[in-house]
Design an enzyme around this catalytic site. Structure first.
Site, short mmCIF file in Angstrom:
data_model
loop_
_atom_site.label_atom_id
_atom_site.label_comp_id
_atom_site.label_asym_id
_atom_site.label_seq_id
_atom_site.Cartn_x
_atom_site.Cartn_y
_atom_site.Cartn_z
N SER A 12 0.83 -1.20 0.00
CA SER A 12 0.00 0.00 0.00
C SER A 12 0.87 1.26 0.00
O SER A 12 0.62 2.20 -0.77
CB SER A 12 -0.93 -0.02 1.21
OG SER A 12 -1.75 1.12 1.21
N ARG A 35 0.73 8.31 6.63
CA ARG A 35 -0.16 7.42 7.39
C ARG A 35 -1.60 7.91 7.30
O ARG A 35 -2.53 7.11 7.21
CB ARG A 35 0.28 7.28 8.85
CG ARG A 35 -0.51 6.19 9.53
CD ARG A 35 0.27 5.43 10.56
NE ARG A 35 1.41 4.71 10.08
CZ ARG A 35 1.39 3.47 9.58
NH1 ARG A 35 0.25 2.81 9.46
NH2 ARG A 35 2.49 2.89 9.20
N HIS A 38 -2.78 6.97 3.87
CA HIS A 38 -2.98 5.52 3.86
C HIS A 38 -4.29 5.15 4.54
O HIS A 38 -5.03 4.28 4.06
CB HIS A 38 -1.79 4.86 4.57
CG HIS A 38 -1.91 3.39 4.72
ND1 HIS A 38 -2.31 2.80 5.89
CD2 HIS A 38 -1.68 2.38 3.84
CE1 HIS A 38 -2.32 1.49 5.74
NE2 HIS A 38 -1.95 1.20 4.51
#
Length: 195
Positions: A12, A35, A38
């Site tokens: 990812s 993050r 994500h």
């Protein structure tokens, strides 16, 4: 922190970095931006988030030294891994001009005092109440979501001068707020560690 990164997460991040160059961000800012992106699969956070690397460096140190982590709702706490959090929402009742979320922030501050990391991903009124207190936070991750009060509360956070992670738009929520804190948790504390 010894953390084993699952191959799906590795892939990812590889795909994220193939679509968006984040190499120009300083280390902790990059960790937070990536993050959050994500967690939401939303590349727009790269330009929507507002951070300060120096604030993140100090917050990272405080977090790894054991500073308390306070969340506005249990869902934010559930998303923060490998760390206990304080959430007083179950103990709070609305009244006297305060929402239940705002009252929970007061209760949490009475419990933890200054120097905590505050992670607000749900209630703009929780962020507003935190700003009304003299909480002296190590960091405020202010990412409440919504069309009523979210943008304004995040703008007030940025104007306050407190160390903060916020964003400009209505976007936010529990997952992205938890992701921002997890970025600091997962980031190595020494050069020998791997993220």
């Amino acid at each position: 922190m010894n953390r084993i990164v699952h191959p799906i997460e590795q892939e990812s991040y590889r795909r994220l970095r193939a679509r968006l160059d984040t190499s120009h961000f300083p280390p902790l800012t990059r960790a937070v931006v990536e993050r959050v992106i994500h967690s939401a699969a939303d590349l727009e956070y790269a330009t929507d988030l507002v951070t300060d690397e120096d604030d993140l460096v100090r917050a990272h140190a405080a977090l790894h030294a054991g500073a308390p982590v306070v969340v506005d709702v249990e869902m934010v706490g559930a998303g923060i891994t490998r760390r206990e959090t304080v959430c007083r929402l179950r103990d709070a009742e609305s009244g006297a001009g305060l929402t239940r979320s705002a009252r929970a922030i007061r209760l949490a501050y009475e419990q933890v005092g200054p120097g905590a990391l505050w992670v607000i991903g749900n209630a703009p009124t929780a962020l507003e109440e935190l700003l009304a207190l003299d909480a002296a936070p190590a960091l405020v991750i202010g990412l409440p979501v919504g069309f009523v009060g979210a943008v304004e509360s995040k703008a007030a956070l940025r104007e306050s001068g407190l160390p903060a992670v916020s964003n400009v738009s209505e976007k936010g929520g529990s997952a992205v707020a938890a992701a921002a804190l997890n970025a600091l948790l997962y980031h190595p504390t020494s050069p020998e560690e791997t993220p």
